[in-house]
Each structure stands twice: as C-alpha cells, then as structure tokens.
Motif scaffolding. Structure first.
Motif, PDB file in Angstrom:
ATOM      1  N   LEU A  58       0.861  -1.179   0.000  1.00 41.18           N
ATOM      2  CA  LEU A  58       0.000   0.000   0.000  1.00 41.18           C
ATOM      3  C   LEU A  58       0.901   1.234   0.000  1.00 41.18           C
ATOM      4  O   LEU A  58       1.755   1.391   0.877  1.00 41.18           O
ATOM      5  CB  LEU A  58      -0.907   0.020   1.232  1.00 41.18           C
ATOM      6  CG  LEU A  58      -1.823   1.248   1.374  1.00 41.18           C
ATOM      7  CD1 LEU A  58      -2.806   1.319   0.203  1.00 41.18           C
ATOM      8  CD2 LEU A  58      -2.568   1.224   2.698  1.00 41.18           C
ATOM      9  N   LEU A  59       0.730   2.079  -1.005  1.00 39.59           N
ATOM     10  CA  LEU A  59       1.502   3.318  -1.076  1.00 39.59           C
ATOM     11  C   LEU A  59       1.017   4.282  -0.001  1.00 39.59           C
ATOM     12  O   LEU A  59      -0.172   4.615   0.059  1.00 39.59           O
ATOM     13  CB  LEU A  59       1.341   3.947  -2.457  1.00 39.59           C
ATOM     14  CG  LEU A  59       1.991   5.318  -2.635  1.00 39.59           C
ATOM     15  CD1 LEU A  59       3.511   5.197  -2.583  1.00 39.59           C
ATOM     16  CD2 LEU A  59       1.548   5.967  -3.933  1.00 39.59           C
ATOM     17  N   LEU A  60       1.930   4.734   0.842  1.00 37.64           N
ATOM     18  CA  LEU A  60       1.584   5.704   1.879  1.00 37.64           C
ATOM     19  C   LEU A  60       1.770   7.131   1.385  1.00 37.64           C
ATOM     20  O   LEU A  60       0.885   7.972   1.536  1.00 37.64           O
ATOM     21  CB  LEU A  60       2.441   5.463   3.126  1.00 37.64           C
ATOM     22  CG  LEU A  60       2.296   4.079   3.777  1.00 37.64           C
ATOM     23  CD1 LEU A  60       3.215   3.975   4.993  1.00 37.64           C
ATOM     24  CD2 LEU A  60       0.843   3.806   4.171  1.00 37.64           C
ATOM     25  N   TYR A  61       2.923   7.422   0.785  1.00 37.92           N
ATOM     26  CA  TYR A  61       3.186   8.754   0.246  1.00 37.92           C
ATOM     27  C   TYR A  61       4.472   8.730  -0.563  1.00 37.92           C
ATOM     28  O   TYR A  61       5.224   7.750  -0.529  1.00 37.92           O
ATOM     29  CB  TYR A  61       3.273   9.816   1.357  1.00 37.92           C
ATOM     30  CG  TYR A  61       4.304   9.552   2.428  1.00 37.92           C
ATOM     31  CD1 TYR A  61       5.625   9.972   2.280  1.00 37.92           C
ATOM     32  CD2 TYR A  61       3.963   8.892   3.602  1.00 37.92           C
ATOM     33  CE1 TYR A  61       6.569   9.740   3.259  1.00 37.92           C
ATOM     34  CE2 TYR A  61       4.903   8.654   4.599  1.00 37.92           C
ATOM     35  CZ  TYR A  61       6.201   9.078   4.425  1.00 37.92           C
ATOM     36  OH  TYR A  61       7.145   8.856   5.397  1.00 37.92           O
ATOM     37  N   HIS A  62       4.699   9.813  -1.308  1.00 41.50           N
ATOM     38  CA  HIS A  62       5.950  10.011  -2.034  1.00 41.50           C
ATOM     39  C   HIS A  62       6.758  11.105  -1.340  1.00 41.50           C
ATOM     40  O   HIS A  62       6.183  12.036  -0.770  1.00 41.50           O
ATOM     41  CB  HIS A  62       5.691  10.453  -3.481  1.00 41.50           C
ATOM     42  CG  HIS A  62       5.088   9.388  -4.350  1.00 41.50           C
ATOM     43  ND1 HIS A  62       3.722   9.275  -4.544  1.00 41.50           N
ATOM     44  CD2 HIS A  62       5.651   8.393  -5.079  1.00 41.50           C
ATOM     45  CE1 HIS A  62       3.479   8.261  -5.361  1.00 41.50           C
ATOM     46  NE2 HIS A  62       4.624   7.712  -5.689  1.00 41.50           N
ATOM     47  N   VAL A  63       8.065  10.993  -1.415  1.00 38.63           N
ATOM     48  CA  VAL A  63       8.964  12.079  -0.979  1.00 38.63           C
ATOM     49  C   VAL A  63       9.602  12.650  -2.235  1.00 38.63           C
ATOM     50  O   VAL A  63      10.218  11.936  -3.016  1.00 38.63           O
ATOM     51  CB  VAL A  63      10.058  11.564  -0.023  1.00 38.63           C
ATOM     52  CG1 VAL A  63      10.925  12.732   0.459  1.00 38.63           C
ATOM     53  CG2 VAL A  63       9.441  10.829   1.162  1.00 38.63           C
ATOM     54  N   LEU A  64       9.439  13.959  -2.444  1.00 36.34           N
ATOM     55  CA  LEU A  64       9.892  14.633  -3.654  1.00 36.34           C
ATOM     56  C   LEU A  64      11.028  15.606  -3.327  1.00 36.34           C
ATOM     57  O   LEU A  64      11.285  15.905  -2.144  1.00 36.34           O
ATOM     58  CB  LEU A  64       8.721  15.381  -4.289  1.00 36.34           C
ATOM     59  CG  LEU A  64       7.499  14.514  -4.655  1.00 36.34           C
ATOM     60  CD1 LEU A  64       6.363  15.396  -5.171  1.00 36.34           C
ATOM     61  CD2 LEU A  64       7.871  13.447  -5.669  1.00 36.34           C
ATOM     62  N   PRO A  65      11.730  16.118  -4.354  1.00 36.26           N
ATOM     63  CA  PRO A  65      12.814  17.072  -4.095  1.00 36.26           C
ATOM     64  C   PRO A  65      12.343  18.263  -3.258  1.00 36.26           C
ATOM     65  O   PRO A  65      11.243  18.800  -3.471  1.00 36.26           O
ATOM     66  CB  PRO A  65      13.224  17.513  -5.505  1.00 36.26           C
ATOM     67  CG  PRO A  65      12.914  16.331  -6.358  1.00 36.26           C
ATOM     68  CD  PRO A  65      11.641  15.765  -5.791  1.00 36.26           C
ATOM     69  N   GLY A  66      13.171  18.652  -2.292  1.00 38.41           N
ATOM     70  CA  GLY A  66      12.804  19.735  -1.383  1.00 38.41           C
ATOM     71  C   GLY A  66      12.095  19.246  -0.139  1.00 38.41           C
ATOM     72  O   GLY A  66      11.816  20.021   0.773  1.00 38.41           O
ATOM     73  N   GLU A  67      11.791  17.934  -0.112  1.00 35.88           N
ATOM     74  CA  GLU A  67      11.087  17.367   1.027  1.00 35.88           C
ATOM     75  C   GLU A  67      11.989  16.396   1.784  1.00 35.88           C
ATOM     76  O   GLU A  67      13.083  16.077   1.349  1.00 35.88           O
ATOM     77  CB  GLU A  67       9.828  16.622   0.559  1.00 35.88           C
ATOM     78  CG  GLU A  67       8.809  17.495  -0.128  1.00 35.88           C
ATOM     79  CD  GLU A  67       7.603  16.716  -0.600  1.00 35.88           C
ATOM     80  OE1 GLU A  67       6.598  17.369  -0.952  1.00 35.88           O
ATOM     81  OE2 GLU A  67       7.651  15.463  -0.627  1.00 35.88           O
ATOM     82  N   SER A  68      11.481  15.932   2.913  1.00 36.88           N
ATOM     83  CA  SER A  68      12.119  14.845   3.627  1.00 36.88           C
ATOM     84  C   SER A  68      11.034  13.872   4.047  1.00 36.88           C
ATOM     85  O   SER A  68       9.850  14.100   3.813  1.00 36.88           O
ATOM     86  CB  SER A  68      12.890  15.361   4.839  1.00 36.88           C
ATOM     87  OG  SER A  68      13.662  14.305   5.397  1.00 36.88           O
ATOM     88  N   CYS A  69      11.436  12.784   4.653  1.00 37.90           N
ATOM     89  CA  CYS A  69      10.517  11.707   5.004  1.00 37.90           C
ATOM     90  C   CYS A  69      10.053  11.872   6.448  1.00 37.90           C
ATOM     91  O   CYS A  69      10.871  11.834   7.373  1.00 37.90           O
ATOM     92  CB  CYS A  69      11.207  10.364   4.801  1.00 37.90           C
ATOM     93  SG  CYS A  69      10.229   8.952   5.306  1.00 37.90           S
ATOM     94  N   ILE A  70       8.742  12.017   6.657  1.00 40.69           N
ATOM     95  CA  ILE A  70       8.240  12.211   8.025  1.00 40.69           C
ATOM     96  C   ILE A  70       8.387  10.937   8.850  1.00 40.69           C
ATOM     97  O   ILE A  70       8.492  11.010  10.076  1.00 40.69           O
ATOM     98  CB  ILE A  70       6.785  12.693   8.052  1.00 40.69           C
ATOM     99  CG1 ILE A  70       5.853  11.662   7.414  1.00 40.69           C
ATOM    100  CG2 ILE A  70       6.640  14.043   7.393  1.00 40.69           C
ATOM    101  CD1 ILE A  70       4.412  11.844   7.823  1.00 40.69           C
ATOM    102  N   LEU A  71       8.419   9.789   8.193  1.00 45.23           N
ATOM    103  CA  LEU A  71       8.643   8.555   8.943  1.00 45.23           C
ATOM    104  C   LEU A  71      10.033   8.570   9.563  1.00 45.23           C
ATOM    105  O   LEU A  71      10.221   8.146  10.713  1.00 45.23           O
ATOM    106  CB  LEU A  71       8.481   7.346   8.021  1.00 45.23           C
ATOM    107  CG  LEU A  71       8.537   5.970   8.676  1.00 45.23           C
ATOM    108  CD1 LEU A  71       7.452   5.842   9.741  1.00 45.23           C
ATOM    109  CD2 LEU A  71       8.403   4.873   7.637  1.00 45.23           C
ATOM    110  N   THR A  72      11.004   9.086   8.803  1.00 43.52           N
ATOM    111  CA  THR A  72      12.359   9.225   9.342  1.00 43.52           C
ATOM    112  C   THR A  72      12.366  10.211  10.506  1.00 43.52           C
ATOM    113  O   THR A  72      12.995   9.959  11.545  1.00 43.52           O
ATOM    114  CB  THR A  72      13.320   9.703   8.243  1.00 43.52           C
ATOM    115  OG1 THR A  72      13.351   8.734   7.195  1.00 43.52           O
ATOM    116  CG2 THR A  72      14.721   9.893   8.788  1.00 43.52           C
TER     117      THR A  72
END
Length: 206
Positions: A58-72
C-alpha cells in the motif's frame, strides 16, 4: 530553510553531512531498520510503502525534491525503528544529515523545526485522506480517481497501479477492462490512454 541558518552553523552542518547518489529501485530503508540520519532529497523521488506478508503493498506517500521523510523524522524523534519501506522510484541525490545534527537543529533552529513540523502537518492530511479512501471508497472509485489525477497517457503497468492502491493486479486489470469497454480508457502495453476523464471523475465522486 537552510539559507536561514547562520553561515558558520551551516558550514558545520554540511561538513558532517553525506552526499548520496542512489540508483532507481534501491531500498532506501526497510521495516525494523534503525534510522541512520535525516535525508534531504535533492532530485528523484522515494515511494514509501507498507508491505503485507503476502507481498501486497500500500503506497503511503511520495517524498519529492525539497522534502524529507516524516517517517524518518518520527523515528529520530521517538528513537524507534522504521515501520514501512522506502524505495527509490528514480535515480536520486540526497544529503543525509547525521542523527545528532537533526536533534541539534530541532532544538536550536526555528526554521528547521518549522520545516519538519510543516511536513508532518501536510503528510498527516495526505494519510487521513488515504485512510478515508481505503475505508469508505470502493476500489473502482479509487482507481478512477487515481487515473483522473494523472496526465494521459498514463505510463504504468497494471501491477504498478495495483501497488499504488494496495490491491491485486488481477482486480485492477478487470476494472481497467471494464473502463475500456465503457469507452473511458484505451489499454496499451504499459500505458493507458484516458479517453473520458469526466466519466472517471464522476465515478470517483464519493
């Protein structure tokens, strides 16, 4: 966000950061792994998924340029391990800040703290929409919404669409065949031409 940091602090931060080039398809992090640092994505994208024992995703979300991963961010703040998998969708470049640098920035830099918590806010909204769709919408509605949100032709396999919806390829293929029979799409090899986006949007409506 980094431009708002004092010059000396930024130099110290980047001196301890790692520049990484990651090929497409690489598992960037996986379930139960410990978190090594805070990534800042410069190019490419990461697909964050939750995988089931039977192989479905199941896709939760994408991380794109300029962003970071909230799970991290969550792992670093709570000193916990990952609860999902991150896969490089495309070849990507990112800067990895050490965990100690993340903790220091959260505590001392208003701009960095605002950046992290704004990402949390935006991503929580996305995840609530995902939960709502999974709980209250039928799969044919979710597939119609997914197709209507993309530019035609959609370059994706039936398996890729199924992964994005957390479903099985056979079910998605059957639904796509039904859409094609109604004249809403034309199916090709690893691509789907949308011929009646208005009809897809009507089906996708709650």
């Amino acid at each position: 966000m980094l431009r708002e940091m004092p010059g000396a602090d930024l130099e110290d931060l980047l001196a301890n950061a790692s520049m990484m080039d990651i090929p497409a398809g690489t598992v960037v992090f996986d379930e139960n792994q410990s978190c090594k640092g805070f990534p800042l994505l410069l190019s490419g994208s990461i697909r964050v998924i939750k995988a089931a024992p039977n192989g479905r995703e199941l896709l939760l979300y994408h991380v794109l340029p300029g962003e970071s991963c909230i799970l991290t961010s969550s792992c670093l703040l709570g000193h916990t391990r990952y609860h999902a998998r991150g896969v490089a969708e495309q070849a990507m470049e990112m800067v990895l800040l050490p965990a100690s640098a993340f903790q220091n920035l959260i505590g001392t830099q208003d701009a960095f703290r605002s950046y992290v918590f704004n990402l949390f806010s935006d991503r929580l909204t996305d995840l609530m929409q995902l939960v709502s769709a999974v709980a209250f919408q039928k799969l044919d509605q979710r597939l119609a919404h997914l197709l209507a949100s993309k530019s035609s032709p959609v370059h994706a396999t039936h398996q890729a669409l199924a992964d994005e919806l957390g479903s099985a390829r056979e079910i998605v293929s059957r639904l796509l065949k039904g859409y094609a029979e109604q004249g809403w799409v034309k199916l090709g090899r690893e691509q789907i031409e949308i011929t009646d986006k208005a009809a897809l949007k009507r089906l996708a409506e709650p």
